[in-house]
Write a protein that holds these residues in place. Structure first.
Motif, short mmCIF file in Angstrom:
data_model
loop_
_atom_site.label_atom_id
_atom_site.label_comp_id
_atom_site.label_asym_id
_atom_site.label_seq_id
_atom_site.Cartn_x
_atom_site.Cartn_y
_atom_site.Cartn_z
N LYS A 1 -42.32 -91.60 -83.49
CA LYS A 1 -40.90 -91.22 -83.28
C LYS A 1 -40.70 -91.91 -81.78
O LYS A 1 -41.33 -91.73 -80.86
CB LYS A 1 -40.76 -89.52 -82.95
N ILE A 2 -39.52 -92.22 -81.85
CA ILE A 2 -38.80 -93.13 -80.44
C ILE A 2 -37.74 -92.74 -79.99
O ILE A 2 -36.68 -92.35 -80.69
CB ILE A 2 -38.66 -94.89 -81.05
N TYR A 3 -37.87 -92.48 -78.48
CA TYR A 3 -36.61 -92.08 -78.07
C TYR A 3 -36.20 -93.36 -77.23
O TYR A 3 -36.59 -94.09 -76.34
CB TYR A 3 -36.75 -91.01 -76.62
N LEU A 4 -34.91 -93.69 -77.62
CA LEU A 4 -34.19 -94.98 -77.00
C LEU A 4 -32.98 -94.59 -76.27
O LEU A 4 -32.11 -94.09 -76.85
CB LEU A 4 -33.97 -95.94 -78.30
N ASN A 5 -32.94 -95.29 -75.08
CA ASN A 5 -31.81 -95.43 -74.45
C ASN A 5 -31.21 -96.77 -74.36
O ASN A 5 -31.71 -97.75 -73.87
CB ASN A 5 -32.12 -95.28 -72.80
N GLY A 6 -30.48 -96.98 -75.43
CA GLY A 6 -30.03 -98.21 -75.79
C GLY A 6 -28.41 -98.15 -76.41
O GLY A 6 -28.03 -97.01 -76.45
N THR A 7 -27.87 -99.20 -76.46
CA THR A 7 -26.44 -99.13 -77.23
C THR A 7 -26.45 -98.56 -78.72
O THR A 7 -27.38 -98.82 -79.43
CB THR A 7 -25.72 -100.37 -77.12
N PRO A 8 -25.29 -98.12 -78.93
CA PRO A 8 -25.31 -97.85 -80.40
C PRO A 8 -25.63 -98.95 -81.58
O PRO A 8 -26.48 -98.49 -82.62
CB PRO A 8 -23.69 -97.24 -80.85
N VAL A 9 -25.29 -100.11 -81.15
CA VAL A 9 -25.41 -101.21 -82.20
C VAL A 9 -27.19 -101.50 -82.39
O VAL A 9 -27.50 -101.70 -83.32
CB VAL A 9 -24.82 -102.55 -81.83
N LEU A 10 -27.79 -101.30 -81.03
CA LEU A 10 -29.22 -101.44 -81.05
C LEU A 10 -29.79 -100.38 -81.91
O LEU A 10 -30.99 -100.65 -82.59
CB LEU A 10 -29.73 -101.65 -79.62
N GLU A 11 -29.33 -99.27 -81.69
CA GLU A 11 -29.97 -98.18 -82.23
C GLU A 11 -29.78 -98.20 -83.68
O GLU A 11 -30.91 -97.93 -84.53
CB GLU A 11 -29.13 -96.81 -82.07
N GLU A 12 -28.56 -98.71 -84.43
CA GLU A 12 -28.48 -98.81 -85.64
C GLU A 12 -29.33 -100.10 -86.18
O GLU A 12 -29.77 -99.77 -87.28
CB GLU A 12 -26.96 -99.30 -86.03
#
Length: 265
Positions: free
Chosen positions: A97-108
């Motif tokens: 499981k990854i917690y990502l602080n990134g933009t919505p497009v990177l997350e998708e």
């Protein structure tokens, strides 16, 4: 020792081109950049690919942006530090499981690649160039890192060049997190070996046939010269000759711009 401008390009078959500060600034194409690319396209034995540490966007976004600036390419011509990081996570943290602080497009984009993105109880934390960053996000990632989650960063760039100057990039965000937690991140993207490995795997070129081209010494140029390839600096973005003088390593060569480099193709 730097090579002369008329000798430095000998043996180069693949140019790995940075974008921000190298091809364009903001929404303005840098003079001569498009002509350089067209000349490479017209050559019989040379090719190019784009690699940007800017993981706030994904390849499809860059393809659309370049189209608006007058260059039509396909998505396979663009690789980002986000792609390198996603592959690193698949190999080193499979199924976690990854917690990502990134933009919505990177997350998708990462979800589409099969990565599991969570808001709570992560196995690993990732900070990217997050232009949607909030204090809540910073607080959350610091909490997880203090509790032992590994700290990964997509890339180390401190600033992102724009047409009006610079804006804080992933490295600056990571400095805040590191100051708060006492934990430094594992950086990916340029100049780390994983980037060179991905370029070789994608393109099939040998490292001695590759030249990384960009406006930063510590990322663009370093990827080449520290990983068995060449590293060319262009003076259209972050670095200047004072930066070169203060550096602990030399670029293979320095050009004013891609427009000047074009004269030596």
């Amino acid at each position: 020792m730097m090579l002369p401008k008329d000798k430095a390009l000998e043996g180069v078959k693949l140019f790995v081109l940075d974008m921000d500060g190298t091809i364009y600034l903001g929404d303005q194409m840098i003079p001569g950049a498009l002509d350089f690319i067209h000349d490479v396209e017209a050559s019989e034995d040379r090719n190019y690919i784009f690699f940007t540490n800017n993981a706030s966007k994904v390849p499809s976004v860059y393809v659309e942006k370049l189209h608006k600036l007058g260059l039509d390419i396909t998505e396979d011509k663009v690789v980002t530090a986000g792609d390198v990081c996603a592959e690193f996570l698949k190999v080193n943290y499979p199924g976690q499981k990854i917690y990502l602080n990134g933009t919505p497009v990177l997350e998708e984009n990462w979800k589409a690649k099969g990565l599991t993105i969570v808001k709570e109880d992560p196995d690993v934390c990732v900070q990217s160039f997050d232009t949607t960053l909030t204090y809540e996000k910073l607080d959350r990632i610091c909490h997880y890192i203090r509790n032992g989650a590994p700290f990964i960063a997509t890339h180390m760039d401190t600033n992102c060049p724009t047409e009006y100057g610079f804006m804080p990039d992933c490295g600056a965000m990571c400095s805040l997190i590191a100051d708060s937690t006492g934990v430094k991140p594992r950086f990916l993207g340029k100049p780390w070996p994983e980037t060179m490995d991905m370029i070789i795997e994608i393109t099939g070129y040998k490292r001695e046939e590759i030249a990384f081209v960009g406006d930063r010494l510590y990322t663009d140029v370093a990827t080449g010269v520290k990983n068995g390839a060449k590293g060319f600096l262009v003076l259209t973005g972050e670095a200047d000759m004072q930066t070169v003088a203060e550096s602990d390593f030399d670029p293979t060569c320095v050009y004013d711009s891609l427009g000047e480099m074009r004269q030596y193709l």
